[in-house]
Structure formats: structure tokens, C-alpha cells
Design an enzyme around this catalytic site. Structure first.
Site, short mmCIF file in Angstrom:
data_model
loop_
_atom_site.label_atom_id
_atom_site.label_comp_id
_atom_site.label_asym_id
_atom_site.label_seq_id
_atom_site.Cartn_x
_atom_site.Cartn_y
_atom_site.Cartn_z
N LYS A 116 0.83 -1.21 0.00
CA LYS A 116 0.00 0.00 0.00
C LYS A 116 0.86 1.25 0.00
O LYS A 116 0.53 2.25 -0.63
CB LYS A 116 -0.94 0.00 1.21
CG LYS A 116 -2.11 -0.94 1.01
CD LYS A 116 -3.05 -0.92 2.19
CE LYS A 116 -4.10 -2.02 2.07
NZ LYS A 116 -4.72 -2.31 3.36
N LYS A 197 -3.09 -11.24 -6.92
CA LYS A 197 -4.36 -11.78 -6.41
C LYS A 197 -5.55 -10.97 -6.94
O LYS A 197 -5.40 -9.78 -7.27
CB LYS A 197 -4.35 -11.81 -4.88
CG LYS A 197 -4.32 -10.45 -4.26
CD LYS A 197 -4.59 -10.48 -2.77
CE LYS A 197 -4.67 -9.05 -2.28
NZ LYS A 197 -5.03 -8.81 -0.94
N LYS A 200 -10.43 -5.88 -5.57
CA LYS A 200 -11.37 -4.85 -5.98
C LYS A 200 -10.64 -3.55 -6.37
O LYS A 200 -11.20 -2.72 -7.08
CB LYS A 200 -12.28 -4.58 -4.79
CG LYS A 200 -13.78 -4.46 -4.91
CD LYS A 200 -14.48 -4.99 -6.06
CE LYS A 200 -15.85 -4.41 -6.34
NZ LYS A 200 -16.69 -4.09 -5.20
P1 TYM Z 1 -10.43 -8.16 2.82
O1 TYM Z 1 -11.64 -7.35 3.06
O2 TYM Z 1 -9.39 -7.64 1.90
O3 TYM Z 1 -10.83 -9.59 2.31
C1 TYM Z 1 -11.83 -10.34 2.96
C2 TYM Z 1 -11.50 -11.82 2.93
O4 TYM Z 1 -11.36 -12.26 1.57
C3 TYM Z 1 -10.10 -12.88 1.39
N1 TYM Z 1 -9.61 -12.58 0.05
C4 TYM Z 1 -9.20 -13.52 -0.81
N2 TYM Z 1 -9.12 -14.86 -0.74
C5 TYM Z 1 -8.67 -15.53 -1.83
N3 TYM Z 1 -8.29 -14.92 -2.97
C6 TYM Z 1 -8.34 -13.57 -3.11
N4 TYM Z 1 -7.97 -12.99 -4.24
C7 TYM Z 1 -8.80 -12.81 -1.99
N5 TYM Z 1 -9.00 -11.48 -1.78
C8 TYM Z 1 -9.49 -11.37 -0.52
C9 TYM Z 1 -9.21 -12.26 2.46
O5 TYM Z 1 -8.10 -13.09 2.76
C10 TYM Z 1 -10.15 -12.13 3.62
O6 TYM Z 1 -10.27 -13.33 4.33
N6 TYM Z 1 -7.86 -7.26 7.03
C11 TYM Z 1 -8.90 -8.05 6.44
C12 TYM Z 1 -10.25 -7.89 7.10
C13 TYM Z 1 -10.26 -8.10 8.57
C14 TYM Z 1 -10.23 -9.35 9.24
C15 TYM Z 1 -10.34 -9.04 10.62
C16 TYM Z 1 -10.13 -10.67 8.82
C17 TYM Z 1 -10.37 -7.13 9.52
N7 TYM Z 1 -10.41 -7.70 10.75
C18 TYM Z 1 -10.34 -10.05 11.57
C19 TYM Z 1 -10.13 -11.66 9.78
C20 TYM Z 1 -10.22 -11.37 11.14
C21 TYM Z 1 -9.08 -7.63 4.98
O7 TYM Z 1 -8.76 -6.54 4.59
O8 TYM Z 1 -9.74 -8.55 4.22
#
Ligand code: TYM
Length: 328
Positions: A116, A197, A200
Site C-alpha cells: 500500500k 491476487k 477490488k
Molecule cells: P479483505 O476485506 O481484503 O478480504 C476479505 C477476505 O477475503 C479474502 N480474500 C481472498 N481470498 C482468496 N483470494 C483472493 N484474491 C482474496 N481477496 C481477498 C481475504 O483473505 C479475507 O479473508 N484485514 C482483512 C479484514 C479483517 C479481518 C479481521 C479478517 C479485519 N479484521 C479479523 C479476519 C479477522 C481484509 O482486509 O480482508
């Protein structure tokens, strides 16, 4: 320390969720709520979402859209608490406490932070750096033992474990060390640049949303990059399509894989088969989503209910943590 299974995970309200979010996380959330009813906490992490530039007027709608995706995908408020992170203010308070025991060096080592920092050189705020501490607070507040996520979150989870260990060592046993729970779809790649990966923040052609129209699924897959590797090797683009197919139709995926091994795979066939399968698989999802969208009051009500359930656990844990730290 109580080690009973407790599950927590979160997703940022980016608007509509994509296939990576679903195959890496949400699909597993639904399976886990059935296996472990009443101990799952699933959260829309709106406080995390404001670390990047955003339009305040759109935030509420993004939260609502994410809730629709959760429910249409099969999350059931009778089995799991579904809630909005910012509504349970204990998350921010525990985060402050954990701030004081988290080494800055550990935060600076996080791959996502480094990415980032490169991408938004003109918008590096302290929130971006401290982002994983808020995530640790999300998890530890519920004394979660299991965290279903995609592969990109594993490093953050390692840090959560480190923070839990440090807290326990310094102030006495308080938090279990949570384990990540990954799936076969833990790393779904971009359709246009399969070495990255699916995300969005990339161009629209690179991802498929869960409510994507059938025509659009077809055209995005048609244009998906599938540079063939050497004979018998699919290359990252083809392998990604096969991984997606494997989750929803393992038998067909096996057949395409055998074709690939024999050097006889036809990418056009794989793409059109996958487009049909995704359309079929997400058909009921699209219908449920539309129906839910017409009942916004019921959806907000249910989020409020989830918030109340979450708050009960969160406030008890925070009280305990503050007591251990010497606060009155
Ligand atoms: P975020 O919002 O980017 O993504 C949400 C979930 O989707 C998974 N993910 C993917 N899995 C496989 N392939 C992909 N291309 C892909 N893109 C996203 C992410 O691994 C995630 O599980 N920091 C976290 C959100 C968060 C969180 C938490 C997660 C905040 N607090 C506590 C677990 C526990 C995030 O930005 O995920």
C-alpha cells in the site's frame, strides 16, 4: 484460559464482494457456522475501510451491500452473529491498548503495508500502518481460536498471535492464540494479471462479483489471460481458472486437468464451461440478494441484533483486559 472453539472473521465493505472473497473466506464462513453454530462472529470491518481515501456518503451503502452479500451467500443470523465493527466501540478501545505492546518494526514488515505504501505514496496515514493492530483487536476481543481467511491475511494473523503472546506474558493469561483456517480457494488470482491476487482495487475486468450478470461473467472469462505454459503446464492464468472450477465442480476440474497433462486442453472450452457453472452456481445467490435488497429494514434490524450479541462478549473481554493492565 478457555480454549473452546470461537470463530471470528471480517471483510471490508468494498461494495460488492468478488470471487476471491467468496472462495477464500465467505464460503468457509457458511460451512463453519453450520459446524459450530452459536460461536461464530462475522463482522463488516468499516473502520478498516476508511484507511484508504473514500466517499463518506457512500460508506453506509457499501456496508449494506456487504450485508446483502453475506446473507445471500448463506450466512444465517440464527447461527452466527453478523455485525458492523464500528458499532462495537470496544474494538477501537482494545486496539489502543494493544498499540502499546506492538513493536513498530513488526508493523513495518507487513507485506500489505509495504504494498500500500508503494501504491498510495501520497496517502500514507498512521491507520494504514496500525491496520493489523485493529485486526488483532477484532479477533482477540472474541477470544477467537479460529479465523477463516484467505492466504493474504495469514501474515496479519501471525502478528495477532505475537500480540496475544506478548499480552499474556506481560499481564497474565487473557487471549488464546488464534489459528488461520484456509480453503482450497485461499488465493484466487486476477483474471487480467494472474500473477497478482484478485482484488477490488484492480480494474473491473480483473474480478467477478458474486452477483455478476451471466453475460458479463462470460465476457470477462473469455478475455481472461491464459498464457499456456510448457506442455502439461497450465500457466498461472489457466491454473487459476481450474482452481475456481475445482471448488464448484471438482469432477469437471479433474477432467480438464487430465486434458492439460496430456497437452490437449482447450482454454476456450474451459472458459465457457466455467462461465456456465458460475452462472448456475450463483443463480440462487442473485435471486436471494435481490429479494433481500427489497427489505432494507429487516437487514438493518438483523445487523443491530448481531451487534448486540457481539457487544456482550466484547465488553466482557475488554473489562478483563483492562483489569489485567491495572485500570480501575
Ligand atoms: P479483505 O476485506 O481484503 O478480504 C476479505 C477476505 O477475503 C479474502 N480474500 C481472498 N481470498 C482468496 N483470494 C483472493 N484474491 C482474496 N481477496 C481477498 C481475504 O483473505 C479475507 O479473508 N484485514 C482483512 C479484514 C479483517 C479481518 C479481521 C479478517 C479485519 N479484521 C479479523 C479476519 C479477522 C481484509 O482486509 O480482508
Amino acid at each position: 484460559m478457555k480454549k473452546d472453539t470461537r470463530i471470528l472473521s471480517g471483510i471490508q465493505p468494498t461494495g460488492k464482494l468478488h470471487l476471491g472473497n467468496y472462495l477464500g473466506a465467505l464460503k468457509n464462513w457458511v460451512a463453519l457456522q453450520d459446524e459450530f453454530p452459536q460461536v461464530c462472529y462475522y463482522c463488516i470491518v468499516d473502520l478498516h475501510a476508511v484507511t484508504a481515501p473514500y466517499e463518506p456518503k457512500e460508506l453506509k451503502q457499501r456496508v449494506f451491500d456487504t450485508a446483502l452479500d453475506f446473507l445471500a451467500a448463506g450466512l444465517d443470523p440464527d447461527k452466527a452473529a453478523i455485525f458492523i465493527q464500528s458499532q462495537v466501540t470496544e474494538h477501537s478501545e482494545l486496539m489502543w491498548l494493544l498499540n502499546t505492546i506492538t513493536p513498530i518494526g513488526s508493523l513495518e514488515r507487513m507485506t500489505q503495508y509495504k504494498d500500500k505504501k508503494k501504491r498510495h505514496a501520497d496517502h500514507i496515514n498512521a491507520g494504514l500502518l496500525n491496520y493489523p493492530i485493529l485486526m488483532a483487536a477484532d479477533i482477540l476481543l472474541y477470544r477467537a481460536t479460529m479465523v477463516p481467511v484467505g492466504e493474504d491475511q495469514v501474515q496479519h494473523l501471525e502478528l495477532t498471535r505475537e500480540i496475544a503472546r506478548k499480552f499474556n506474558y506481560t499481564f497474565g493469561d487473557t487471549f488464546p492464540e488464534p489459528e488461520p483456517r484456509l480453503t482450497r480457494g485461499a488465493r484466487i488470482m486476477s483474471l487480467t494479471a494472474p500473477e497478482n491476487k484478485m482484488s477490488k482495487s484492480d480494474m473491473e475486468r480483473s474480478y467477478i462479483t458474486l452477483d455478476e450478470e451471466p453475460e458479463s461473467i462470460k465476457s470477462k472469462l473469455k478475455k481472461a489471460v491464459t498464457d499456456a505454459g510448457t506442455s502439461g503446464d497450465l500457466g498461472p492464468g489457466g491454473q487459476n481458472l481450474l482452481t475456481i472450477l475445482e471448488v464448484i465442480d471438482p469432477e469437471a476440474a479433474k477432467n480438464f486437468e487430465n486434458d492439460a497433462k496430456a497437452g490437449q486442453i482447450r482454454y476456450a472450452d474451459l472458459k465457457s464451461y466455467l462461465a456456465d457453472k458460475l452462472t448456475e452456481y450463483f443463480g440462487p445467490f442473485r435471486e436471494r440478494r435481490q429479494e433481500l435488497a427489497s427489505k432494507p429494514d429487516a437487514v438493518w434490524e438483523l445487523l443491530l441484533d448481531g451487534t448486540q450479541q457481539a457487544r456482550r462478549i466484547a465488553s466482557a473481554t475488554l473489562r478483563d483486559a483492562k483489569k489485567k493492565m491495572g485500570f480501575i
